[in-house]
Design a protein around this motif. Structure first.
Motif, PDB file in Angstrom:
ATOM      1  N   ILE A   4     -14.986  -4.296  -1.003  1.00  0.00           N
ATOM      2  CA  ILE A   4     -16.322  -3.697  -1.090  1.00  0.00           C
ATOM      3  C   ILE A   4     -17.077  -4.568   0.265  1.00  0.00           C
ATOM      4  CG2 ILE A   4     -18.383  -3.637  -2.554  1.00  0.00           C
ATOM      5  CD1 ILE A   4     -16.032  -2.222  -3.734  1.00  0.00           C
ATOM      6  N   TRP A   5     -17.775  -3.669   1.033  1.00  0.00           N
ATOM      7  CA  TRP A   5     -18.308  -4.521   2.004  1.00  0.00           C
ATOM      8  C   TRP A   5     -19.912  -4.160   1.845  1.00  0.00           C
ATOM      9  CZ3 TRP A   5     -16.060  -2.099   7.153  1.00  0.00           C
ATOM     10  CH2 TRP A   5     -14.587  -2.294   7.241  1.00  0.00           C
ATOM     11  N   ILE A   6     -20.572  -5.437   2.206  1.00  0.00           N
ATOM     12  CA  ILE A   6     -22.066  -5.186   2.254  1.00  0.00           C
ATOM     13  C   ILE A   6     -22.609  -5.624   3.646  1.00  0.00           C
ATOM     14  CG2 ILE A   6     -24.192  -6.326   1.310  1.00  0.00           C
ATOM     15  CD1 ILE A   6     -22.560  -7.167  -1.138  1.00  0.00           C
ATOM     16  N   THR A   7     -23.404  -4.395   4.217  1.00  0.00           N
ATOM     17  CA  THR A   7     -24.046  -4.774   5.562  1.00  0.00           C
ATOM     18  C   THR A   7     -25.606  -5.394   5.179  1.00  0.00           C
ATOM     19  OG1 THR A   7     -25.248  -2.818   5.652  1.00  0.00           O
ATOM     20  CG2 THR A   7     -22.737  -2.462   6.399  1.00  0.00           C
ATOM     21  N   GLY A   8     -25.767  -6.283   5.871  1.00  0.00           N
ATOM     22  CA  GLY A   8     -27.024  -7.104   5.825  1.00  0.00           C
ATOM     23  C   GLY A   8     -26.868  -7.908   4.845  1.00  0.00           C
ATOM     24  N   GLY A   9     -25.579  -8.594   4.431  1.00  0.00           N
ATOM     25  CA  GLY A   9     -25.463  -8.936   3.037  1.00  0.00           C
ATOM     26  C   GLY A   9     -25.772 -10.415   2.859  1.00  0.00           C
ATOM     27  N   LYS A  10     -26.546 -11.050   3.961  1.00  0.00           N
ATOM     28  CA  LYS A  10     -26.987 -12.167   4.232  1.00  0.00           C
ATOM     29  C   LYS A  10     -28.404 -12.424   3.514  1.00  0.00           C
ATOM     30  CE  LYS A  10     -27.330 -16.587   7.275  1.00  0.00           C
ATOM     31  NZ  LYS A  10     -28.645 -16.808   7.232  1.00  0.00           N
ATOM     32  N   ILE A  31     -21.157  -8.167   6.555  1.00  0.00           N
ATOM     33  CA  ILE A  31     -21.469  -8.359   7.852  1.00  0.00           C
ATOM     34  C   ILE A  31     -22.836  -8.112   8.207  1.00  0.00           C
ATOM     35  CG2 ILE A  31     -20.966  -5.934   7.718  1.00  0.00           C
ATOM     36  CD1 ILE A  31     -19.935  -6.038  10.663  1.00  0.00           C
ATOM     37  N   GLY A  32     -23.314  -8.670   9.050  1.00  0.00           N
ATOM     38  CA  GLY A  32     -24.871  -8.592   9.583  1.00  0.00           C
ATOM     39  C   GLY A  32     -25.060  -9.699  10.368  1.00  0.00           C
ATOM     40  N   HIS A  33     -26.486 -10.011  10.594  1.00  0.00           N
ATOM     41  CA  HIS A  33     -26.837 -11.033  11.582  1.00  0.00           C
ATOM     42  C   HIS A  33     -27.112 -12.548  10.552  1.00  0.00           C
ATOM     43  CE1 HIS A  33     -29.205  -7.546  13.932  1.00  0.00           C
ATOM     44  NE2 HIS A  33     -27.810  -7.901  14.372  1.00  0.00           N
ATOM     45  N   ALA A  63     -12.242  -4.170   9.232  1.00  0.00           N
ATOM     46  CA  ALA A  63     -11.151  -3.413   8.668  1.00  0.00           C
ATOM     47  C   ALA A  63      -9.782  -3.970   9.115  1.00  0.00           C
ATOM     48  CB  ALA A  63     -11.218  -1.992   9.141  1.00  0.00           C
ATOM     49  N   SER A  64      -9.613  -4.577  10.148  1.00  0.00           N
ATOM     50  CA  SER A  64      -8.200  -5.249  10.292  1.00  0.00           C
ATOM     51  C   SER A  64      -7.965  -6.489   9.465  1.00  0.00           C
ATOM     52  CB  SER A  64      -8.315  -5.514  11.679  1.00  0.00           C
ATOM     53  OG  SER A  64      -9.090  -6.615  11.761  1.00  0.00           O
ATOM     54  N   GLN A  65      -8.932  -6.869   8.928  1.00  0.00           N
ATOM     55  CA  GLN A  65      -8.757  -7.990   8.249  1.00  0.00           C
ATOM     56  C   GLN A  65      -9.042  -7.761   6.628  1.00  0.00           C
ATOM     57  OE1 GLN A  65     -12.257 -10.392   9.594  1.00  0.00           O
ATOM     58  NE2 GLN A  65     -11.025 -11.802  10.727  1.00  0.00           N
ATOM     59  N   ALA A  66      -9.706  -6.705   6.130  1.00  0.00           N
ATOM     60  CA  ALA A  66     -10.018  -6.504   4.868  1.00  0.00           C
ATOM     61  C   ALA A  66      -9.573  -5.151   4.269  1.00  0.00           C
ATOM     62  CB  ALA A  66     -11.507  -6.564   4.679  1.00  0.00           C
ATOM     63  N   GLY A  67      -8.958  -4.506   5.377  1.00  0.00           N
ATOM     64  CA  GLY A  67      -8.597  -3.126   4.834  1.00  0.00           C
ATOM     65  C   GLY A  67      -9.771  -2.055   4.916  1.00  0.00           C
ATOM     66  N   LEU A  68      -9.514  -0.978   4.745  1.00  0.00           N
ATOM     67  CA  LEU A  68     -10.657   0.121   4.608  1.00  0.00           C
ATOM     68  C   LEU A  68     -11.413  -0.130   3.453  1.00  0.00           C
ATOM     69  CD1 LEU A  68      -9.017   3.251   6.055  1.00  0.00           C
ATOM     70  CD2 LEU A  68     -10.596   2.005   7.261  1.00  0.00           C
ATOM     71  N   PRO A  69     -12.485  -0.219   3.232  1.00  0.00           N
ATOM     72  CA  PRO A  69     -13.183  -0.360   2.060  1.00  0.00           C
ATOM     73  C   PRO A  69     -13.263   0.843   1.082  1.00  0.00           C
ATOM     74  CG  PRO A  69     -14.885   0.179   3.970  1.00  0.00           C
ATOM     75  CD  PRO A  69     -13.454   0.243   4.316  1.00  0.00           C
ATOM     76  N   GLU A  70     -13.346   0.312  -0.136  1.00  0.00           N
ATOM     77  CA  GLU A  70     -13.699   1.444  -1.088  1.00  0.00           C
ATOM     78  C   GLU A  70     -14.922   1.883  -1.288  1.00  0.00           C
ATOM     79  OE1 GLU A  70     -14.229   0.795  -6.001  1.00  0.00           O
ATOM     80  OE2 GLU A  70     -12.409  -0.028  -5.107  1.00  0.00           O
ATOM     81  N   THR A  71     -15.909   1.015  -1.198  1.00  0.00           N
ATOM     82  CA  THR A  71     -17.276   1.284  -0.949  1.00  0.00           C
ATOM     83  C   THR A  71     -18.057   0.203  -0.141  1.00  0.00           C
ATOM     84  OG1 THR A  71     -17.350   1.691  -3.255  1.00  0.00           O
ATOM     85  CG2 THR A  71     -19.457   1.110  -2.465  1.00  0.00           C
ATOM     86  N   ILE A  72     -18.980   0.869   0.695  1.00  0.00           N
ATOM     87  CA  ILE A  72     -19.809   0.246   1.488  1.00  0.00           C
ATOM     88  C   ILE A  72     -21.326   0.113   0.973  1.00  0.00           C
ATOM     89  CG2 ILE A  72     -21.018  -0.268   3.712  1.00  0.00           C
ATOM     90  CD1 ILE A  72     -18.357   1.115   5.079  1.00  0.00           C
ATOM     91  N   TYR A  73     -22.052  -0.928   0.808  1.00  0.00           N
ATOM     92  CA  TYR A  73     -23.307  -1.165   0.462  1.00  0.00           C
ATOM     93  C   TYR A  73     -24.193  -1.442   1.735  1.00  0.00           C
ATOM     94  CZ  TYR A  73     -22.054  -1.116  -4.239  1.00  0.00           C
ATOM     95  OH  TYR A  73     -21.643  -1.034  -5.685  1.00  0.00           O
ATOM     96  N   HIS A  74     -24.885  -0.446   1.946  1.00  0.00           N
ATOM     97  CA  HIS A  74     -25.597  -0.586   3.310  1.00  0.00           C
ATOM     98  C   HIS A  74     -26.915  -1.096   3.182  1.00  0.00           C
ATOM     99  CE1 HIS A  74     -26.780   0.176   7.374  1.00  0.00           C
ATOM    100  NE2 HIS A  74     -27.484   1.143   7.144  1.00  0.00           N
ATOM    101  N   LEU A  75     -27.325  -2.264   3.270  1.00  0.00           N
ATOM    102  CA  LEU A  75     -28.596  -3.142   3.248  1.00  0.00           C
ATOM    103  C   LEU A  75     -29.083  -3.385   4.322  1.00  0.00           C
ATOM    104  CD1 LEU A  75     -27.178  -3.085   0.215  1.00  0.00           C
ATOM    105  CD2 LEU A  75     -28.544  -5.170  -0.202  1.00  0.00           C
ATOM    106  N   ALA A  76     -28.256  -3.307   5.417  1.00  0.00           N
ATOM    107  CA  ALA A  76     -29.090  -3.791   6.853  1.00  0.00           C
ATOM    108  C   ALA A  76     -29.866  -3.059   7.278  1.00  0.00           C
ATOM    109  CB  ALA A  76     -27.727  -3.627   7.841  1.00  0.00           C
ATOM    110  N   GLY A  77     -31.042  -3.644   7.787  1.00  0.00           N
ATOM    111  CA  GLY A  77     -32.207  -2.794   8.358  1.00  0.00           C
ATOM    112  C   GLY A  77     -33.593  -3.465   8.311  1.00  0.00           C
TER     113      GLY A  77
END
Length: 309
Positions: A4-10, A31-33, A63-77
């Protein structure tokens, strides 16, 4: 595809979401700033954190580290109305550009990934005086609201044109311990610095908002990720209208002071009189908010008093 990936996850919601997902025995990558230590990652239940832009190079590396994600939660913005007014182009880049890059990466590289994006009640604008349904047509006022609306249109486009599995969650007033901005933070700041017996806030105090504890927001997002049936858009709120004046009184009571709360009567241009969710759709899917507002506000006040400066 079990990560599971979270953008803007910080951010405030992202890090709370990560802990909720990890509690269900899933591996979470962010992943994010912003830089984080390994200790930070452990605290918030991330397998790893990548301080990077949301672009093809970074997403491919993840993706090379974690594999392709099942779900991405897009919180960046963009995260608030005020900064979007001060610097609208930066807010556009953070919200719209980032979303376009993410969805294009998913289309090309991982089209089976479910993408759940967070939008805002700001897309509804200021013309409502009753609970707002997902299909009610509003008109944003701020750049923040317009850019969130553009984010939603990008999700619509990639879902309808390329059959991506996308869902938008329109969050209302998310709050909780750890959020160092917005109304509850401002009131606590005023109380901590006050040398008198009153505090003064902007507006009339009669503005109505729908307050959703961050744990309830995280549970809603997590439950949507676990469902096979996709939704185009769903409101994230409680359906309960609470005036700003009532919220301020709850904060004062939780603090243990006896300050009067006064209002300037001057509201920010375009500030809605009422932003309250119709939560019928979320309820039909079995989601009901669990944290009472008074309990959540006490948690915030207690955290504020003992937080590290």
């Amino acid at each position: 595809m079990n990560s599971i990936w979270i953008t803007g996850g910080k951010g405030f919601i992202g890090r709370n979401l990560a802990k909720t997902i990890a509690s269900n025995q899933k591996k979470v990558f962010g992943i994010g700033h912003g830089s984080w230590s390994q200790e930070d990652c452990i605290q918030w239940s991330y397998e790893s954190w990548m301080n990077a832009e949301i672009d093809f190079a970074s997403l491919n590396h993840l993706a090379s580290q974690a594999g392709l994600p099942e779900t991405i939660y897009h919180l960046a913005g963009g995260s608030a109305v005020g900064p979007s007014i001060q610097n609208p182009y930066e807010d556009f880049q953070r919200t719209v550009d980032t979303t376009a890059r993410l969805l294009e990466w998913v289309r090309q590289v991982s089209p089976k990934t479910k993408v759940i994006g967070t939008s805002s009640a700001a897309v509804y604008g200021s013309s409502f005086d009753c609970p707002i349904k997902e299909n009610d047509l509003g008109h944003p006022y701020s750049p923040y609201g317009f850019h969130k609306s553009m984010l939603e249109k990008l999700f619509d486009s990639y879902r309808e044109s390329f059959d991506l599995n996308t869902t938008i969650v329109r969050l209302f007033s998310v709050y909780g311990a750890g959020l160092e901005k917005q109304l509850l933070w401002d009131i606590c700041q005023k109380l901590s610095k006050s040398e008198g017996d009153k505090i003064v806030l902007n507006g009339t105090g009669m503005e109505l908002r729908d307050w959703l504890h961050v744990s309830d927001a995280a549970n809603l997002l997590c439950s949507l990720g676990n469902r096979d049936v996709s939704l185009d858009v769903i409101n994230g709120g409680t359906g309960i209208a609470t005036s700003i004046h009532s919220v301020a009184k709850l904060v004062v009571a939780a603090w243990g002071k006896h300050h009067a709360v006064e209002f300037s009567g001057v509201a920010r241009k375009g500030d809605p009189q009422s932003l309250v969710a119709d939560t019928s759709l979320a309820t039909s899917f079995g989601h009901n908010a669990q944290v009472p507002l008074a309990e959540g506000i006490k948690e915030v006040v207690d955290w504020f008093k003992v937080r590290k400066h």
